[in-house]
Design a protein around this motif. Structure first.
Motif, PDB file in Angstrom:
ATOM      1  N   ALA A 155       0.810  -1.221   0.000  1.00 44.68           N
ATOM      2  CA  ALA A 155       0.000   0.000   0.000  1.00 44.68           C
ATOM      3  C   ALA A 155       0.841   1.267   0.000  1.00 44.68           C
ATOM      4  N   GLY A 156       2.118   1.156   0.300  1.00 45.93           N
ATOM      5  CA  GLY A 156       3.003   2.305   0.212  1.00 45.93           C
ATOM      6  C   GLY A 156       3.063   3.154   1.462  1.00 45.93           C
ATOM      7  N   PHE A 157       2.955   2.549   2.656  1.00 50.21           N
ATOM      8  CA  PHE A 157       3.188   3.327   3.876  1.00 50.21           C
ATOM      9  C   PHE A 157       4.173   2.572   4.765  1.00 50.21           C
ATOM     10  N   GLU A 158       4.867   3.347   5.600  1.00 53.12           N
ATOM     11  CA  GLU A 158       5.859   2.768   6.497  1.00 53.12           C
ATOM     12  C   GLU A 158       5.156   2.193   7.731  1.00 53.12           C
ATOM     13  N   LEU A 159       5.549   0.965   8.120  1.00 62.09           N
ATOM     14  CA  LEU A 159       4.990   0.343   9.322  1.00 62.09           C
ATOM     15  C   LEU A 159       6.128  -0.123  10.214  1.00 62.09           C
ATOM     16  N   LYS A 160       6.098   0.306  11.465  1.00 62.57           N
ATOM     17  CA  LYS A 160       7.058  -0.150  12.452  1.00 62.57           C
ATOM     18  C   LYS A 160       6.301  -0.782  13.631  1.00 62.57           C
ATOM     19  N   LEU A 161       6.981  -1.708  14.279  1.00 58.34           N
ATOM     20  CA  LEU A 161       6.387  -2.424  15.417  1.00 58.34           C
ATOM     21  C   LEU A 161       7.179  -2.140  16.679  1.00 58.34           C
ATOM     22  N   MET A 162       6.487  -1.802  17.766  1.00 55.96           N
ATOM     23  CA  MET A 162       7.106  -1.688  19.086  1.00 55.96           C
ATOM     24  C   MET A 162       6.127  -2.308  20.096  1.00 55.96           C
ATOM     25  N   SER A 163       6.404  -3.531  20.466  1.00 58.22           N
ATOM     26  CA  SER A 163       5.509  -4.219  21.399  1.00 58.22           C
ATOM     27  C   SER A 163       6.322  -5.152  22.287  1.00 58.22           C
ATOM     28  N   ALA A 164       5.680  -5.631  23.340  1.00 58.41           N
ATOM     29  CA  ALA A 164       6.362  -6.513  24.286  1.00 58.41           C
ATOM     30  C   ALA A 164       5.386  -7.552  24.811  1.00 58.41           C
ATOM     31  N   ALA A 165       5.864  -8.781  24.949  1.00 60.27           N
ATOM     32  CA  ALA A 165       5.035  -9.845  25.509  1.00 60.27           C
ATOM     33  C   ALA A 165       4.876  -9.636  27.014  1.00 60.27           C
ATOM     34  N   TYR A 166       3.707  -9.988  27.522  1.00 62.34           N
ATOM     35  CA  TYR A 166       3.419  -9.932  28.960  1.00 62.34           C
ATOM     36  C   TYR A 166       3.681  -8.546  29.558  1.00 62.34           C
ATOM     37  N   CYS A 167       3.247  -7.528  28.834  1.00 63.33           N
ATOM     38  CA  CYS A 167       3.323  -6.167  29.365  1.00 63.33           C
ATOM     39  C   CYS A 167       2.010  -5.448  29.099  1.00 63.33           C
ATOM     40  N   LEU A 168       1.475  -4.810  30.130  1.00 60.56           N
ATOM     41  CA  LEU A 168       0.259  -4.020  29.977  1.00 60.56           C
ATOM     42  C   LEU A 168       0.583  -2.775  29.153  1.00 60.56           C
ATOM     43  N   PRO A 169      -0.153  -2.505  28.073  1.00 58.75           N
ATOM     44  CA  PRO A 169       0.201  -1.402  27.167  1.00 58.75           C
ATOM     45  C   PRO A 169      -0.044  -0.008  27.741  1.00 58.75           C
ATOM     46  N   LEU A 170       0.722   0.949  27.219  1.00 54.15           N
ATOM     47  CA  LEU A 170       0.578   2.409  27.368  1.00 54.15           C
ATOM     48  C   LEU A 170       0.949   2.982  28.729  1.00 54.15           C
ATOM     49  N   ALA A 171       0.533   2.393  29.812  1.00 54.08           N
ATOM     50  CA  ALA A 171       0.794   2.981  31.134  1.00 54.08           C
ATOM     51  C   ALA A 171       2.299   3.074  31.378  1.00 54.08           C
TER      52      ALA A 171
END
Length: 653
Positions: A434-450
């Protein structure tokens, strides 16, 4: 040693509460202490027999071991022989493999160790435990391997010190039990050294009673002690529950109470009249059979959804019928040498053990093969593990390859937990087209955002997780992506948005509120697209489908594609609640449930890129390659196109 019918009556007092406890009868929340009563009775009866034989000079160690084998082994083998084919048919393969291991451990006298390593006795585990009750057999029989030798040695060499020795041993191991209950509160319930003082307490009655001549004690004192013990044990049946740290001090009530009843319920007392009441004696005579059958029968009924309302009574009647039959046709014949001689018993035992173990292992391998044949292609190698998807608990720093660039194309950052990582490969493939940049930043067994967590006991709200979330927020603030996409196992982390009780291992009270506040803050400065909860299954989807396919291995194409029975309870109401809360905070929400499911039923399989049918997840909820492609094309890609308000290149694909 003469037969004491009242002791069989006491066995009924032990086994009935155990059965009712496992049946989930609320007024018997402390029914598990029936096992403590069994331990005391066992210690008393077997020590009395050994003591009597030693006094007469007829004690034979090998004869003792043979009697124990005749008492325990035949019925255990029969229960396993019946349970193996039944649970092979009704359990999902992973649960059946666990059952097979528990069956073998019961024959090895290591059930106590097996179940201690598999979770606490009162834990709400996610798998059935048809042989959970065999832990007590392992404790008891290991005890009786060494006890006769030690007891006979002390009797012959230091008989005058026998009573003191027994009391001292019981006291020492009681102290050991207290120690383990305090230091290992979850595992102490099953521990050999935390339990043997209970058997020793029963054994001590024999030698102390022989010296003290309890038979001549005051009848009034016996009556008082006995009825007080019944009252205390009855209160424990009602008041004890799974919140106790057990055994520890709490075990004193059933243990000392049972000791008092054994001493007090002698002829001429009202206690003797009570415990020699024929129905109680009859139940007591059946107690071993009832104990052995109750757990597998109840679990089988629960697995088939046949243990509600009046069905419970039918199940209890089945347990009683099986117990009567096994007592008459298994227990009694094998206990009598006149019915089954030593050599036939030995040959039959060896043959039966080999047959049961072989059947368990063979059916276990069949179950594993059924699952293996259904496992879809995973995308783990494409998830950039420990670079952009942090798996190692020691790793809390993202690789530079995960950082957004200054590309003029639309830039999208995918964040969250392992569920977001399972989406990444399919979404990355779409992004490239589709022509857009995608990056991933995630972690297993971690509650997101806080970025900060209150004091808690969760494995997912740790300082490491807070640091990971701070890195993600810093990246967003510095690089200002055109879109942040968030996907997570919020069904679990939020405690189902207040629908279910918080599981302190995986989240903490108040996290869902903290998450929504963090999400609202982020949405005020950055466009945020929240991917709704992926379909969550009650168990691993390959397991559920393998059970549905059965031993005949019915192909996927002949199985129902959309299913609701296997979905986690409360999933659909949660999706509606999650949508409302996210949109109220200013972020955009796209429902995966609405996008790929139909009328509350979600797809178990779909067509993969090569045209073959594959399962949509490889476990309870992480997307397979085919599941990822379906979710991205049906749900996420249209949402991203709408967010950018442009028809991206790949929309034609």
């Amino acid at each position: 040693m003469h037969y004491r019918a009242e002791v069989d009556g006491l066995r009924a007092l032990a086994v009935i509460p155990v059965v009712l406890f496992h049946a989930g009868i609320a007024s018997f929340s402390g029914g598990f202490i029936g096992v403590d009563i069994f331990f005391v009775i066992s210690g008393y009866l077997i020590t009395a027999k050994i003591y009597s034989d030693l006094e007469r000079g007829t004690f034979d160690l090998w004869d003792f071991y043979e009697r124990r084998a005749r008492r325990i082994l035949p019925l255990l083998i029969v229960v396993l022989a019946v349970s193996i084919p039944v649970f092979h048919l009704i359990l999902v393969p992973s649960d059946y493999s666990r059952f097979v291991r528990s069956a073998i451990s019961s024959l090895q006298l290591t059930s106590d160790i097996f179940f201690r390593q598999s979770g606490g006795y009162f834990d709400a585990v996610d798998h059935p435990r048809p042989l959970l009750h065999t832990w007590s057999l392992s404790i008891e029989e290991k005890y009786y391997i060494a006890f006769p030798l030690i007891f006979a040695l002390v009797f012959r060499k230091h008989r005058s010190q026998l009573a003191r020795t027994m009391l001292a041993a019981a006291a020492i191991f009681f102290a050991v039990s207290i120690f383990f209950t305090v230091t290992k509160p979850t595992g102490a319930y099953y521990m050999f050294f935390a339990r043997i003082w209970e058997i020793l307490a029963g054994a001590a009655i024999v030698v102390v009673g022989a010296d003290a001549r309890f038979s001549a004690s005051c009848r009034m004192l016996k009556e008082l002690a006995g009825w007080m013990s019944i009252a205390a044990i009855s209160v424990a049946f009602w008041a004890y529950d799974e919140h106790l740290v057990y055994p520890g001090m709490y075990a004193l009530v059933p243990v000392l109470g049972t000791c008092a009843l054994i001493v007090s319920a002698t002829p001429g007392t009202s206690l003797h009249a009570l415990f020699t009441w024929r129905p109680l004696v009859f139940i007591g005579m059946l107690s071993y059979s009832i104990y052995m059958w109750h757990q597998p029968v109840i679990v089988a009924a629960e697995e088939r959804g046949l243990f509600d309302g009046w069905a419970q009574i039918a199940v209890l009647l089945v347990i009683l019928a099986l117990s009567v039959a096994s007592w008459a046709f298994v227990e009694q014949p094998f206990r009598r040498k006149s019915s089954v001689g030593r050599k036939p018993f030995f040959v039959a035992s060896v043959f039966s053990l080999v047959a049961v173990v072989s059947a368990a292992k063979y059916t276990g391998s069949l179950s594993e093969e059924r699952v293996a044949g259904l496992m879809p292609r995973e995308t783990t190698e494409l998830q950039m593990g420990d670079k952009c998807f942090l798996l190692d608990a020691k790793n809390s720093v993202f690789s530079e390859t995960c950082r957004l660039t200054t590309d003029t194309r639309p830039r999208v950052l995918l964040v969250g937990d392992s569920h977001s990582a399972s989406i990444f490969p399919a979404l990355k493939s779409y992004a490239d087209k589709a022509g857009f940049e995608l990056k991933l930043m995630s972690a297993a067994y971690c509650l997101p955002l806080a970025t900060a967590f209150p004091e808690n006991r969760s494995e997912t709200a740790t300082p490491r997780c807070a640091e990971i979330n701070r890195q993600i927020i810093t990246e967003i603030e510095a690089k200002k992506p055109d879109l942040v996409v968030l996907a997570a196992y919020m069904f679990q982390w939020s405690a189902k948005a207040g629908v279910a009780q918080v599981d302190e291992r995986w989240t903490y009270e108040g996290y869902y509120h903290d998450f929504l506040m963090s999400l609202a803050d982020l949405a005020r400065s950055t466009p945020v697209l929240v991917i709704g909860q992926l379909p969550i299954w009650k168990k691993s989807l390959p397991d559920l489908v393998a059970l549905d396919a059965g031993v005949r291995n019915i192909p996927l194409s002949d199985l129902t594609q959309y299913d609701s029975a296997g979905l986690a309870s409360g999933l659909l109401p949660f999706d509606a609640t999650y949508r409302r809360d996210v949109t109220n905070g200013g972020a955009r929400y796209v429902s995966v449930i609405d996008g790929i499911c139909r009328s509350g039923k979600c797809p178990r399989y779909t067509k993969a890129s090569d045209g073959k049918l594959e399962l949509t997840t490889f476990d309870y909820g992480h997307l397979s390659e085919a599941g990822g492609d379906l979710t991205v094309s049906a749900v996420i890609a249209p949402a991203i196109q709408e967010t950018f308000n442009v028809k991206l290149t790949a929309s034609e694909d």
